[in-house]
Enzyme design. Structure first.
Site, PDB file in Angstrom:
ATOM      1  CB  CYS A 285      60.182  17.484  47.308  1.00 30.14           C
ATOM      2  SG  CYS A 285      59.577  18.369  45.869  1.00 30.14           S
TER       3      CYS A 285
ATOM      4  CG  HIS B  91      54.771  17.188  46.956  1.00 27.72           C
ATOM      5  ND1 HIS B  91      54.302  18.466  46.989  1.00 27.72           N
ATOM      6  CD2 HIS B  91      55.994  17.250  46.336  1.00 27.72           C
ATOM      7  CE1 HIS B  91      55.196  19.279  46.430  1.00 27.72           C
ATOM      8  NE2 HIS B  91      56.232  18.568  46.030  1.00 27.72           N
TER       9      HIS B  91
END
Ligand code: A2P
Length: 332
Positions: A128, A241
């Site tokens: 990710c 994130h």
């Protein structure tokens, strides 16, 4: 053409997002099979207004399946992907199990869609943090080759799965209520805390997440010589994130050139309001497809004009995992 699809790990953080995305993007489905552990067998999940029953993942789960979206964990992918391929399916694998295998393409659709055609049954979805960095960095690299990337991450709990997200909420409540709290999923309390990424630290002092960002980026860009260093950290955020990215290019590049290139680039949106001090934030990136990019500025520590700083945020469950995999499946 429509597909018989199976989701491996359908009850997890990424698995449930697969369901949302297949529905939202009207993926051409003939049938959909939901696979998870025996603990979840019999559980009902809603898809296109219908209740589907979760089945236990077994070696016989892949009869008649054309496409597997795998997100149950690396050990399950190692065991079950070859079985699914033998049964005739293509697997888009969200785990790290096959990412660095030379026979497995590792794909970010905005970067290297051409690699999908080389698959031998499995296509790997990158880490990710790697995806979230690659989407804004690759269009710049294409115009002015990168020499070095220095990245620091601020990673959400979702990367450690649905149980870690729940643990962040429960832990936050316990601290506010001044009650004792022992984390079970993450190694340290996530709420009101920041800690080094919970993957194993290798002999060179880098943890696995950091080395994934280094090695996967080189493979995806087909640029084995880019120097990359990463520091990966968990912060008390649920599902998006953030990353501070420092770039060193081969040739000088101005802020305006960076903005022009990024304004045309797919999969991202510039959020860079200096007077209003409004820049990418995980709260804005959550639930979004685009990577948010801001704090675009020339690096004053690189007087040759070859340095650029960026701050980016991306939804870890969506573009960092499920959306990227579904985009690969759509290209198939
Ligand atoms: P289950 O919910 O039945 O445990 P996450 O990444 O959010 O932690 O999710 C992991 C996914 O992998 C879940 O869907 C989980 O199912 C699934 N999983 C975990 N263990 C197994 C197993 N032994 N067999 C099949 N699926 C599993």
């Amino acid at each position: 053409m429509s597909w018989n699809v199976a989701i491996m790990g359908a009850t997890g953080a990424v698995g449930t997002e697969f369901l949302h995305l297949l529905e939202e993007r009207n993926f051409p489905l003939k049938s959909l099979k939901l696979l998870a552990s025996s603990r979840s067998a019999g559980k009902k999940l809603t898809f296109r207004g219908e209740e589907l029953t979760v089945e236990e993942l077994t070696e016989n789960s892949f009869e008649g399946v054309d496409l597997v979206l795998a997100s149950a964990g690396g050990s399950f992918s190692k065991k079950f992907n070859p079985i699914a391929v033998k049964a005739g399916a293509v697997v888009v694998d969200n785990t790290s199990a096959f990412r660095m295998d030379p026979d497995t393409p590792l794909v970010v659709p905005e970067v290297n869609p051409q690699d999908i055609a080389k698959h031998k049954g499995i296509i790997a979805n990158p880490n990710c943090s790697t995806i979230i960095m690659n989407v804004p960095v690759f269009p710049l690299h294409k115009v002015n080759p990168l020499r070095r990337i220095v990245v620091s991450t601020y990673q959400a709990a979702s990367g450690a799965g649905a149980a870690a997200m729940e643990e962040l909420k429960v832990g936050a409540r316990a601290i506010l209520d001044e009650e004792p709290f022992e984390p079970k999923v993450l190694p340290h309390p996530a709420a009101f805390n920041v800690f080094s990424h919970n993957s194993d630290v290798g002999e060179n002092g880098y943890n696995e997440e950091e080395m994934k960002m280094v090695l996967e980026t080189r493979k995806i860009f087909h640029s084995p010589d880019i120097q990359i260093t990463a520091t990966c950290v968990r912060v008390p955020v649920l599902r998006a994130h953030s990353e501070s990215i420092n770039l060193q290019f081969t040739n000088p590049i101005t802020e305006d050139e960076v903005r022009e290139i990024l304004a045309e680039a797919p999969g991202l949106r510039i959020v860079d309001d200096r007077p209003g001090s409004y820049f990418p934030m995980p709260k804005d990136a959550s639930g979004q497809d685009d990577i948010l990019v801001g704090r675009i500025r020339s690096d004053i520590s690189q007087p040759d004009g070859c340095g650029v700083e960026l701050f980016v945020c991306g939804d870890q469950i969506r573009k960092g995992a499920a959306l990227n995999a579904v985009q690969i499946a759509e290209m198939l």
